[in-house]
Design a protein around this motif. Structure first.
Motif, mmCIF file in Angstrom:
data_model
loop_
_atom_site.group_PDB
_atom_site.id
_atom_site.type_symbol
_atom_site.label_atom_id
_atom_site.label_comp_id
_atom_site.label_asym_id
_atom_site.label_seq_id
_atom_site.Cartn_x
_atom_site.Cartn_y
_atom_site.Cartn_z
ATOM 1 N N ILE A 7 0.858 -1.079 -0.049
ATOM 2 C CA ILE A 7 -0.070 0.055 -0.215
ATOM 3 C C ILE A 7 0.898 1.260 0.009
ATOM 4 O O ILE A 7 0.271 2.378 -0.376
ATOM 5 N N ALA A 8 2.166 1.040 0.175
ATOM 6 C CA ALA A 8 2.998 2.298 0.400
ATOM 7 C C ALA A 8 4.602 1.833 0.367
ATOM 8 O O ALA A 8 4.694 0.612 0.484
ATOM 9 N N ALA A 9 5.451 2.592 0.074
ATOM 10 C CA ALA A 9 7.065 2.311 0.086
ATOM 11 C C ALA A 9 7.493 3.520 0.432
ATOM 12 O O ALA A 9 7.176 4.424 0.313
ATOM 13 N N LEU A 10 8.916 3.397 1.133
ATOM 14 C CA LEU A 10 9.666 4.257 1.603
ATOM 15 C C LEU A 10 11.225 3.720 1.573
ATOM 16 O O LEU A 10 11.211 2.749 1.998
ATOM 17 N N GLY A 11 12.085 4.591 1.075
ATOM 18 C CA GLY A 11 13.433 4.324 0.979
ATOM 19 C C GLY A 11 14.118 5.470 1.549
ATOM 20 O O GLY A 11 13.748 6.408 1.583
#
Length: 312
Positions: free
Chosen positions: A82-86
């Motif tokens: 539902i989401a991503a973060l790097g």
């Protein structure tokens, strides 16, 4: 299961990373080999070289390639996140996994980004230190006072709500550590990095990256990817501008993760050479949020089994 993917940043690299995955998983191997063709060298061999993998110009494409190779190897076992973060570099891995750019395009961009940052960092040597403490306003105030005095030291990484990395000219960072200790900060840690990333010392690299990105076209995202620079989901129309600012701007990883959690993520999975972001998550996310890291074959098999069992 509402999955939020986390993508490792620079500093996670280590000699031999991904070797067991490369030997065991055909889709992982295929992805790394595709990267090698773009890079012009054997990435699977380079990652075994401790001296080279420590260098920015090699570490960045290696981490991006490993992270996306893990995603490709998971295949259909991984439900739509539902989401991503790097973290910093990891944003490119996240954007690639979410469809904003294709893999070969991302590797080519990061090959150049890593080279720009390596060169400019060597020309403008700096230092970074992690400052521990929940009163981050105090840290900001001390740095602002030092800047008025002509010191070149800046907030660089808001990793958690109790860890803020500062960066700048080495002597000025040392002065800041003394001033912060005098102001009541109890714990500081010098970081083993060669440059003051995410500070104005890297402005020449930002200029080069901006020119490099002008020729690139990006696609719509399949799911939101949160920006370290804005703490909001990336907007494709302003992707070029945001990625350029990222080079010289602080990363607000903690704030971005909080917003991702607020959006409903209940399971965090980090992909890359380490579990650093999962450790950050332990300081940010509620205890009932599941946290996993895929960094080698053993953890890959464990998480894949969990994901497959969840589908059943």
């Amino acid at each position: 299961m509402k999955i939020g993917l986390l993508f490792s940043g620079q500093g996670a690299q280590q000699a031999g990373m991904g070797s067991d995955l490369y030997e065991a998983l055909p889709e992982y191997k295929s992805t790394i080999d595709r990267a090698s063709k773009v890079l012009g060298y054997d990435l699977s061999e380079l990652t075994k070289d401790a001296d080279k993998i420590a260098q920015t110009q090699y570490a960045q494409p290696a981490i991006l390639s490993m992270s996306n190779a893990i995603i490709n190897a998971l295949g259909n076992a991984l439900p739509q996140p539902i989401a991503a973060l790097g973290l910093s570099l990891g944003e490119y891995s996240a954007l690639t996994a979410a469809g904003a750019m294709n893999f070969e395009q991302a590797v080519a961009i990061i090959k150049d980004r890593g080279r720009y940052m390596q060169t400019v960092g060597d020309e403008n040597p700096g230092k970074m230190a992690a400052i521990m403490g929940e009163n981050q306003q105090l840290i900001e105030n001390v740095l602002a006072k030092l800047q008025v005095e002509g010191k070149r030291v800046y907030p660089a990484n808001y990793n958690t709500f109790a860890q803020l990395v500062i960066g700048g000219i080495a002597a000025d960072v040392d002065d800041a550590v003394v001033a912060l200790t005098d102001a009541g900060i109890k714990r500081t840690i010098d970081l083993p990095v060669s440059g003051a990333f995410h500070t104005p010392l890297l402005k020449d690299a930002a200029v080069q990256l901006s020119e490099r990105l002008e020729k690139e076209a990006f696609s719509d995202l399949n799911y939101p990817v949160y920006s370290n620079t804005t703490s909001e989901p990336f907007v494709i129309a302003s992707l070029h501008e945001t990625l350029t600012k990222q080079i010289v701007s602080p990363t607000y990883f903690a704030q971005a993760m909080q917003k991702m959690l607020d959006a409903g993520v209940d399971t965090l999975i980090e992909v890359g050479p380490s579990d650093t972001l999962i450790k950050f998550a332990k300081k940010i996310a509620p205890k009932d949020v599941n946290r996993y890291a895929i960094k080698d074959l053993e953890s890959f098999n464990q998480v894949k089994e969990l994901l497959t069992a969840e589908e059943v």
